[in-house]
Design a protein around this motif. Structure first.
Motif, short mmCIF file in Angstrom:
data_model
loop_
_atom_site.label_atom_id
_atom_site.label_comp_id
_atom_site.label_asym_id
_atom_site.label_seq_id
_atom_site.Cartn_x
_atom_site.Cartn_y
_atom_site.Cartn_z
N SER A 39 0.82 -1.20 0.00
CA SER A 39 0.00 0.00 0.00
C SER A 39 0.86 1.26 0.00
O SER A 39 2.06 1.22 0.33
N SER A 40 0.23 2.35 -0.36
CA SER A 40 0.92 3.64 -0.38
C SER A 40 1.49 3.94 1.01
O SER A 40 0.79 3.80 2.01
N GLY A 41 2.79 4.29 1.03
CA GLY A 41 3.42 4.59 2.31
C GLY A 41 4.06 3.39 2.99
O GLY A 41 4.60 3.50 4.08
N SER A 42 4.01 2.22 2.34
CA SER A 42 4.56 1.02 2.97
C SER A 42 6.08 0.96 2.91
O SER A 42 6.69 0.11 3.57
N GLY A 43 6.70 1.82 2.10
CA GLY A 43 8.17 1.89 2.10
C GLY A 43 8.84 1.49 0.80
O GLY A 43 10.07 1.39 0.74
N LYS A 44 8.06 1.31 -0.26
CA LYS A 44 8.63 0.84 -1.53
C LYS A 44 9.66 1.82 -2.09
O LYS A 44 10.78 1.44 -2.44
N SER A 45 9.28 3.09 -2.17
CA SER A 45 10.21 4.08 -2.74
C SER A 45 11.42 4.29 -1.85
O SER A 45 12.54 4.46 -2.34
N THR A 189 5.43 -1.16 -7.75
CA THR A 189 4.26 -0.90 -8.59
C THR A 189 2.94 -1.19 -7.88
O THR A 189 2.88 -2.00 -6.96
N HIS A 190 1.90 -0.49 -8.35
CA HIS A 190 0.52 -0.81 -7.95
C HIS A 190 -0.22 -1.42 -9.13
O HIS A 190 -1.43 -1.65 -9.05
N ASP A 191 0.48 -1.65 -10.24
CA ASP A 191 -0.17 -1.96 -11.50
C ASP A 191 -0.32 -3.47 -11.70
O ASP A 191 0.67 -4.18 -11.86
N1 LIG Z 1 12.09 12.26 4.21
C1 LIG Z 1 11.12 11.69 4.90
N2 LIG Z 1 10.81 12.10 6.16
C2 LIG Z 1 9.85 11.51 6.88
N3 LIG Z 1 9.09 10.48 6.43
C3 LIG Z 1 9.34 10.05 5.18
C4 LIG Z 1 10.35 10.61 4.36
N4 LIG Z 1 10.35 9.94 3.18
C5 LIG Z 1 9.39 9.02 3.27
N5 LIG Z 1 8.78 9.08 4.47
C6 LIG Z 1 7.70 8.22 4.95
O1 LIG Z 1 8.11 6.89 4.73
C7 LIG Z 1 7.01 6.06 4.45
C8 LIG Z 1 7.29 5.25 3.19
O2 LIG Z 1 7.29 6.12 2.07
P1 LIG Z 1 7.52 5.57 0.60
O3 LIG Z 1 7.60 6.75 -0.32
O4 LIG Z 1 8.65 4.62 0.59
O5 LIG Z 1 6.16 4.76 0.35
P2 LIG Z 1 5.68 3.97 -0.93
O6 LIG Z 1 5.38 2.58 -0.50
O7 LIG Z 1 6.64 4.13 -2.04
O8 LIG Z 1 4.32 4.72 -1.26
P3 LIG Z 1 3.62 5.09 -2.68
O9 LIG Z 1 3.02 3.79 -3.17
O10 LIG Z 1 2.59 6.09 -2.27
O11 LIG Z 1 4.66 5.65 -3.60
C9 LIG Z 1 5.80 6.98 4.33
O12 LIG Z 1 5.04 6.88 5.49
C10 LIG Z 1 6.41 8.36 4.19
O13 LIG Z 1 5.57 9.34 4.74
#
Ligand SMILES: Nc1ncnc2c1ncn2[C@@H]1O[C@H](COP(=O)(O)OP(=O)(O)OP(=O)(O)O)[C@@H](O)[C@H]1O
Length: 217
Positions: A39-45, A189-191
């Motif tokens: 899910s969005s925010g799970s830490g992938k990026s 990906t979410h795709d």
């Molecule tokens: N620089 C930062 N400072 C504080 N929190 C951060 C920072 N960068 C990311 N986060 C937090 O880390 C968590 C993971 O973020 P990340 O971008 O890895 O999610 P994601 O799984 O890629 O989401 P999405 O599918 O929306 O791209 C999120 O809760 C985000 O708010």
């Protein structure tokens, strides 16, 4: 490529530290397309940024293919694309060949880039600049640049986020051709069009890989 016990915390401005990655273990092998879902925010990026070398882990270890971060070994397609605004699209796509350590013939480099841009449906725009095209077109140029050197490892963050269904299938075709040739590919990906055709799926939840599954969903 592998990661073991990778941890990372961020301290948002004025806030308390947040554990974004809580001990991630994963492997990606040559010849496989691995979908990193969650899910969005799970830490992938956050994880991809660490693997790409854009960020450092607080703990644990990342092992990249020998020769990384050279362009010919490690290619990264970030969500923000990172195109060179002063270069044309064909120069952008050919950049790892034009400016990488391997050198080589510029005409051949542009030709190779042009072939991938054509596959991705943006060949006719090759002489334009990034500011003169759409978001989805920019995404395709960034993918062409990532694939032009046939890297050992490709890390791609939501590479189909701005694309239509037909183009997405072309992108997945290209990724699978690349892995069939021995490349290793990890795609956040979410795709479903990607996860359906990936060799493996890694599920992230709250900063950890919680389920390592085949492609049965
Ligand atoms: N620089 C930062 N400072 C504080 N929190 C951060 C920072 N960068 C990311 N986060 C937090 O880390 C968590 C993971 O973020 P990340 O971008 O890895 O999610 P994601 O799984 O890629 O989401 P999405 O599918 O929306 O791209 C999120 O809760 C985000 O708010």
């Amino acid at each position: 490529m592998s990661a073991s016990g990778v941890t990372r915390s961020f301290r948002p401005s004025g806030g308390v530290p947040v554990d974004v990655l809580r001990g991630v273990d994963l492997d990606v092998y040559p010849g496989e397309l691995v979908a990193l879902v969650g899910s969005s925010g799970s830490g992938k990026s956050a994880l991809l940024a660490l693997l790409a070398g854009f960020d450092e882990p607080d703990g644990g270890a990342v092992r990249l293919p020998e020769g990384a971060p050279a362009w010919s070994v490690l290619a990264v397609l970030p969500q923000s694309f990172g195109l060179f605004e002063e270069l044309t699209l064909e120069e952008n796509a050919a950049a790892p060949l034009l400016f990488g350590p391997a050198g080589g013939d510029p005409a051949e480099a542009l030709d190779r880039a042009g072939t991938i841009l054509d596959r991705l449906g943006v060949g006719a725009l090759a002489r334009r600049y990034p500011a003169e095209i759409s978001l989805g077109q920019r995404q395709r140029v960034a993918l062409a640049r990532a694939l032009v050197v046939r890297p050992t490892l490709l890390l791609a963050d939501e590479p189909t986020a701005h694309l239509d269904h037909r183009t997405i299938e072309v992108v997945v075709d290209l990724l699978l051709e690349y892995t069939a040739g021995g490349g290793a590919c990890l795609v956040a990906t979410h795709d479903p069009a990607i996860t359906r055709r990936a060799d493996r799926r890694l599920q992230m939840k709250d900063g950890a890989v919680v389920d390592v599954g085949g492609n049965g969903f």
